[in-house]
Design a protein around this motif. Structure first.
Motif, mmCIF file in Angstrom:
data_model
loop_
_atom_site.group_PDB
_atom_site.id
_atom_site.type_symbol
_atom_site.label_atom_id
_atom_site.label_comp_id
_atom_site.label_asym_id
_atom_site.label_seq_id
_atom_site.Cartn_x
_atom_site.Cartn_y
_atom_site.Cartn_z
ATOM 1 N N ILE A 67 0.815 -1.219 0.000
ATOM 2 C CA ILE A 67 0.000 0.000 0.000
ATOM 3 C C ILE A 67 0.847 1.267 0.000
ATOM 4 N N ARG A 68 2.140 1.129 0.232
ATOM 5 C CA ARG A 68 3.027 2.294 0.160
ATOM 6 C C ARG A 68 3.284 2.716 -1.282
ATOM 7 N N HIS A 69 2.947 1.865 -2.249
ATOM 8 C CA HIS A 69 3.187 2.145 -3.666
ATOM 9 C C HIS A 69 1.884 2.543 -4.346
ATOM 10 N N GLN A 70 1.718 3.833 -4.525
ATOM 11 C CA GLN A 70 0.460 4.405 -5.015
ATOM 12 C C GLN A 70 -0.024 3.778 -6.315
ATOM 13 N N GLY A 71 0.832 3.661 -7.312
ATOM 14 C CA GLY A 71 0.402 3.165 -8.620
ATOM 15 C C GLY A 71 -0.172 1.765 -8.561
ATOM 16 N N ASN A 72 0.518 0.859 -7.880
ATOM 17 C CA ASN A 72 0.046 -0.526 -7.765
ATOM 18 C C ASN A 72 -1.259 -0.602 -6.985
ATOM 19 N N LEU A 73 -1.351 0.187 -5.929
ATOM 20 C CA LEU A 73 -2.572 0.188 -5.120
ATOM 21 C C LEU A 73 -3.746 0.730 -5.923
ATOM 22 N N THR A 74 -3.541 1.840 -6.610
ATOM 23 C CA THR A 74 -4.617 2.429 -7.414
ATOM 24 C C THR A 74 -5.098 1.453 -8.474
ATOM 25 N N GLU A 75 -4.176 0.778 -9.137
ATOM 26 C CA GLU A 75 -4.541 -0.201 -10.161
ATOM 27 C C GLU A 75 -5.399 -1.330 -9.569
ATOM 28 N N ALA A 76 -5.011 -1.813 -8.398
ATOM 29 C CA ALA A 76 -5.774 -2.883 -7.744
ATOM 30 C C ALA A 76 -7.177 -2.409 -7.373
ATOM 31 N N VAL A 77 -7.280 -1.216 -6.818
ATOM 32 C CA VAL A 77 -8.586 -0.693 -6.397
ATOM 33 C C VAL A 77 -9.486 -0.458 -7.608
ATOM 34 N N ILE A 78 -8.945 0.137 -8.657
ATOM 35 C CA ILE A 78 -9.746 0.389 -9.861
ATOM 36 C C ILE A 78 -10.205 -0.936 -10.470
ATOM 37 N N THR A 79 -9.327 -1.923 -10.529
ATOM 38 C CA THR A 79 -9.684 -3.229 -11.081
ATOM 39 C C THR A 79 -10.773 -3.890 -10.242
ATOM 40 N N ALA A 80 -10.679 -3.782 -8.928
ATOM 41 C CA ALA A 80 -11.677 -4.391 -8.036
ATOM 42 C C ALA A 80 -13.026 -3.687 -8.136
ATOM 43 N N ASN A 81 -13.009 -2.381 -8.411
ATOM 44 C CA ASN A 81 -14.241 -1.604 -8.532
ATOM 45 C C ASN A 81 -15.199 -1.868 -7.364
ATOM 46 N N PRO A 82 -14.730 -1.630 -6.119
ATOM 47 C CA PRO A 82 -15.542 -2.002 -4.953
ATOM 48 C C PRO A 82 -16.691 -1.046 -4.676
ATOM 49 N N GLU A 83 -17.674 -1.579 -3.974
ATOM 50 C CA GLU A 83 -18.746 -0.759 -3.417
ATOM 51 C C GLU A 83 -18.379 -0.326 -1.993
ATOM 52 N N ILE A 84 -17.609 -1.185 -1.325
ATOM 53 C CA ILE A 84 -17.218 -0.963 0.068
ATOM 54 C C ILE A 84 -15.733 -1.279 0.199
ATOM 55 N N ILE A 85 -15.024 -0.431 0.941
ATOM 56 C CA ILE A 85 -13.610 -0.676 1.237
ATOM 57 C C ILE A 85 -13.452 -0.779 2.746
ATOM 58 N N LEU A 86 -12.811 -1.854 3.181
ATOM 59 C CA LEU A 86 -12.452 -2.033 4.595
ATOM 60 C C LEU A 86 -10.928 -1.999 4.663
ATOM 61 N N HIS A 87 -10.403 -1.001 5.350
ATOM 62 C CA HIS A 87 -8.946 -0.813 5.413
ATOM 63 C C HIS A 87 -8.399 -1.364 6.728
ATOM 64 N N PHE A 88 -7.836 -2.570 6.646
ATOM 65 C CA PHE A 88 -7.225 -3.232 7.794
ATOM 66 C C PHE A 88 -5.699 -3.193 7.719
ATOM 67 N N ALA A 89 -5.132 -2.944 6.544
ATOM 68 C CA ALA A 89 -3.676 -3.043 6.355
ATOM 69 C C ALA A 89 -2.939 -2.055 7.253
ATOM 70 N N ALA A 90 -1.889 -2.553 7.901
ATOM 71 C CA ALA A 90 -1.058 -1.713 8.760
ATOM 72 C C ALA A 90 0.204 -2.478 9.140
ATOM 73 N N GLN A 91 1.207 -1.738 9.536
ATOM 74 C CA GLN A 91 2.335 -2.341 10.234
ATOM 75 C C GLN A 91 1.924 -2.235 11.691
ATOM 76 N N ALA A 92 1.553 -3.344 12.297
ATOM 77 C CA ALA A 92 0.832 -3.323 13.572
ATOM 78 C C ALA A 92 1.648 -3.773 14.777
ATOM 79 N N SER A 93 2.921 -3.965 14.637
ATOM 80 C CA SER A 93 3.736 -4.433 15.757
ATOM 81 C C SER A 93 4.505 -3.279 16.385
ATOM 82 N N VAL A 94 4.302 -3.086 17.683
ATOM 83 C CA VAL A 94 5.042 -2.044 18.393
ATOM 84 C C VAL A 94 6.544 -2.329 18.339
#
Length: 184
Positions: A67-94
């Protein structure tokens, strides 16, 4: 449950972080409710994780992008053409956030901003839910539960980056995309 199942049935849902523990569970639940779930994540780490144990049929589509790479992420989102987005992605370890604070900030802040930027490329409106943590709140060690009205804070890079992501989300929902976007 029936209302939820009717709501989710046939919905095109894009789920970031689908190879993580919470994302894998959410994908399974959404599939059980009849949603068409597209996962967007880094590949799962190792072979002993929930994602690797789930049947691949859960996923309508999968994109292994950072998700740090805008172009690849945008391409994936446009291809998926979602109605709903749930954003869980994170670096989650302290602990990992101390080992690699730059990657933590880039993933949690810039990755969130990159996802928000994709909304401008979509032809149809989308609903979005951004999942966070109680670590976004300043911890005064007073023993009480946090409230959404508490001030943001965080000393470690994970907590601070998640608090900063909240500010980015607010900036887009109330400023950049004001009157065009409602984010929860």
């Amino acid at each position: 449950m029936l209302t939820s199942q009717n709501f989710w049935s046939g919905k095109k849902v894009l789920l970031t972080g689908h190879t993580g523990f919470k994302g894998a569970w959410m994908g399974l639940l959404l599939k059980m409710l009849g949603a068409k779930v597209t996962g967007v994540s880094l590949p799962a780490v190792g072979s002993r994780n929930l994602y690797s144990e789930l049947p691949k049929e859960i996923w309508f589509k999968e994109f292994f992008v950072d998700i740090r790479h805008q172009g690849n992420l945008t391409e994936a989102v446009i291809t998926a053409n979602p109605e709903i987005i749930l954003h869980f992605a994170a670096q989650a370890s302290v602990l990992e956030s101390y080992r690699d604070p730059v990657m933590t900030w880039e993933t949690n802040v810039k990755g969130t901003q990159n996802l928000l930027e994709t909304f401008g490329s979509l032809k149809e409106p989308v609903s979005a839910l951004f999942v966070t943590t109680d670590k976004v709140y300043r911890n005064n060690d007073d023993g009480r539960n946090f409230r959404e009205s508490d001030p943001l804070g965080g000393v470690d890079p994970y907590s601070a980056s998640k608090a900063a992501a909240e500010l980015v989300i607010n900036s887009y929902s109330k400023g950049i995309y004001a009157n065009r976007l409602e984010i929860r």
